[in-house]
Enzyme design. Structure first.
Site, PDB file in Angstrom:
ATOM      1  N   ASP A  58      -2.388  12.353   7.773  1.00  0.00           N
ATOM      2  CA  ASP A  58      -3.273  13.223   8.531  1.00  0.00           C
ATOM      3  C   ASP A  58      -2.687  13.515   9.915  1.00  0.00           C
ATOM      4  OD1 ASP A  58      -6.185  14.290   8.762  1.00  0.00           O
ATOM      5  OD2 ASP A  58      -5.986  13.039  10.547  1.00  0.00           O
ATOM      6  N   GLU A  81      10.313   0.956   1.017  1.00  0.00           N
ATOM      7  CA  GLU A  81      10.345  -0.428   0.523  1.00  0.00           C
ATOM      8  C   GLU A  81       9.796  -0.478  -0.906  1.00  0.00           C
ATOM      9  OE1 GLU A  81       7.889  -2.630   3.289  1.00  0.00           O
ATOM     10  OE2 GLU A  81       9.246  -2.215   4.984  1.00  0.00           O
TER      11      GLU A  81
HETATM   12  C1  GLC Z   1      -7.003  16.668   9.849  1.00  0.00           C
HETATM   13  C2  GLC Z   1      -8.044  16.671   8.758  1.00  0.00           C
HETATM   14  C3  GLC Z   1      -9.354  17.107   9.356  1.00  0.00           C
HETATM   15  C4  GLC Z   1      -9.738  16.131  10.429  1.00  0.00           C
HETATM   16  C5  GLC Z   1      -8.637  15.959  11.461  1.00  0.00           C
HETATM   17  C6  GLC Z   1      -8.843  14.736  12.296  1.00  0.00           C
HETATM   18  O1  GLC Z   1      -6.770  17.943  10.361  1.00  0.00           O
HETATM   19  O2  GLC Z   1      -7.633  17.480   7.704  1.00  0.00           O
HETATM   20  O3  GLC Z   1     -10.360  17.196   8.398  1.00  0.00           O
HETATM   21  O4  GLC Z   1     -10.911  16.562  11.070  1.00  0.00           O
HETATM   22  O5  GLC Z   1      -7.374  15.793  10.864  1.00  0.00           O
HETATM   23  O6  GLC Z   1      -8.615  13.574  11.551  1.00  0.00           O
END
Ligand code: GLC
Length: 533
Positions: free
Chosen positions: A203, A245
């Site tokens: 993310d 790993e």
């Molecule tokens: C990414 C995710 C989104 C979230 C953001 C913060 O963009 O896809 O849904 O709000 O990160 O984690």
């Protein structure tokens, strides 16, 4: 052609667990519901399922605010349910990709509770704390990604300093400049890979590298709050070393940068991402030249082995059918997108509901949940016609956490499965086509010049030569592809239910010629033993 790794073979299907299937009737989707619907994934022939976060969370950003990186939130089930899901998926040959949120935690994470408890706490430096600027305001001009959240800093009365949050104030940024934080987050990766998880979607990867001096963005020709070199890439290499790993694992990054030059940097070498979600592509208008330009630019910029992750929808955006089809094209463009993603060199990512051509749901003001207006694309999946299954449309027996799309009756899985012309039936066929075609999975790709409003490309593998084309226009367009060897071709798949599967004749020695219907996309097989022009 050697057999490609699993993550290159077929589509990766994104499940948004809150909205996929509810197994316990509380109106929120869960792991039990997902486990009960794995047939749907198998029917689509997907290679892997990517789950948006299911970890312990106060859910202020729908689970992207994680309070325990190594446990499952009760609303979704238990860690045992997740283990069971992994086992069930593996038994069907489906890999499991989890969403790992390394940039921030929830403000309820024990690390942050300790960090904010006192300036002397051992965890103080696990987050980014600074004094006020001389004018008493936040330390710099960084803004939250969410307009509604305003500045990326919140003041903590108790300890008299500001903490950084690139998203909501309930999502404090972890301090990756602290090696203890990096090591702890690497351990989170090991925790999941040890449990048999096959890959991670990272993310907000671009946020892991920030200017260590925390300088303001204003007056600079580049942003200081993300994509900071070389920090960002060094951090990613550290993550990749952990992933390596383990055998046969994959990381795909959310690299939210609207410049492909910067995106491909995260793919370079053998020591960074396996794939990067390409948001330049996601933001394209429905225009053949624009698509062609971005695909060609990626090919020109990326290393030859870099593997694209083409996608046009996820849980943060309005749905494909709404963005592209609302001008009255029915589901034509959503269908063309499905074909395009399947036939381009790279891994197609499908967001749940895209296989139904599902549009956004209407969310009345009193039902709004998300801070950033993203509810319409997150509405629950309709499984059965509401006329038979009630208002929960087979998603839930309770009150759904968000209203479903109005079109649930016609667009639900059950209705579409019964109709060979439906979008669902098309997407299933496309999954099968890719599974059977080495050229589509791993062949070379050449963009063709096919006239205005038509995007066309060749995919070639041993004994196989396929031509894919999309007519972006709302009227018929001849498919003119000079210089393509082979006089005859056959339509393998068309997105237009009106097209019969009969072979198409071109003149001997001349380009294959076919008139594409308005909005139609096709995959053609060029007859392999045809004479070369
Ligand atoms: C990414 C995710 C989104 C979230 C953001 C913060 O963009 O896809 O849904 O709000 O990160 O984690």
């Amino acid at each position: 052609m050697s057999s490609p790794p699993w993550w290159q073979r077929g589509a990766i299907y994104q499940v948004y667990p809150r909205s996929f299937a509810d197994g316990d009737g509380d109106g929120v989707g869960d792991l039990r519901g997902l486990r009960a619907h794995l047939d749907h994934l198998a029917d689509l022939r997907v290679t892997a399922v990517w789950l948006s976060p299911v970890f312990t969370s106060p859910m202020l950003d729908a689970g992207y605010d994680v309070a325990d990186f190594c446990d499952v939130d009760p609303v979704f089930g238990t860690l045992e349910d997740l283990d069971g899901l992994i086992t069930d998926c593996h038994a069907r040959g489906i890999r499991v990709v989890l969403d790992w949120v390394p940039n921030h935690s929830s403000d309820q994470h024990p690390w942050f509770l300790a960090s904010r408890s006192s300036r002397d706490d051992l965890r103080r430096d696990w987050y980014v704390w600074r004094d006020s600027a001389p004018d008493g305001g936040p330390p710099n001009d960084w803004r939250s990604e969410f307009a509604a959240a305003g500045p990326a800093w919140s003041h903590d009365e108790h300890t008299g300093q500001w903490y950084l949050h690139s998203y909501t104030p309930q999502q404090p940024d972890l301090n990756w400049d602290n090696p203890a934080v990096e090591a702890a987050m690497h351990d989170v990766v090991r925790f999941w890979l040890d449990r048999g998880v096959d890959g991670l979607r990272i993310d907000a990867l671009q946020r892991l590298g920030k200017d260590p001096l925390l300088r303001s963005n204003a007056g600079s020709d580049r942003r200081h709050d993300q994509d900071w070199e070389p920090v960002a890439h060094e951090r990613l290499r550290g993550i990749r070393r952990v992933v390596d790993e383990y055998p046969d694992r994959m990381i795909v990054g959310e690299v939210y940068l609207l410049d492909q030059r910067r995106v491909v940097d995260y793919l370079s070498g053998d020591d960074q991402l396996h794939m990067a979600h390409n948001f330049v592509f996601l933001h394209l208008p429905w225009d053949a030249a624009a698509f062609r330009h971005v695909i060609a630019e990626f090919e020109a910029l990326a290393e030859p082995d870099a593997w694209p992750a083409w996608f046009l929808g996820n849980h943060d955006h309005s749905r494909i059918a709404t963005r592209y089809d609302d001008g009255g094209s029915g589901q034509a463009r959503a269908r063309a997108v499905a074909l395009m993603l399947t036939a381009l060199r790279g891994t197609p990512f499908l967001y749940q509901g895209d296989e139904l051509g599902l549009p956004d749901a209407e969310i009345p003001p009193d039902r709004v949940v998300d801070v950033d207006g993203r509810d319409p694309g997150r509405a629950p999946l309709p499984w059965r016609p509401p006329s038979l299954a009630g208002p929960g449309a087979g998603f839930t027996t309770g009150e759904p956490w968000l209203p479903l799309a109005r079109e649930a009756e016609q667009l639900c899985v059950e209705s579409q499965a019964a109709d060979p012309c439906s979008t669902l039936s098309l997407v299933r066929r496309l999954g099968g086509l890719r599974a059977e075609s080495a050229a589509l999975r791993a062949g070379d790709q050449h963009l063709l010049d096919a006239g205005p409003d038509v995007l066309a490309w060749l995919r070639t593998g041993p004994g196989e030569r396929l031509l894919a084309a999309v007519n972006f226009a709302t009227d018929p367009r001849p498919l003119l592809v000079p210089g393509i060897p082979g006089a005859r071709c056959a339509v393998l798949v068309s997105t237009d239910p009106g097209r019969t599967g009969s072979p198409v004749q071109g003149g001997t020695g001349s380009p294959a010629e076919l008139v594409l219907h308005p909005g139609e996309a096709v995959v053609l097989a060029l007859v392999p033993d045809a004479p070369t022009t």
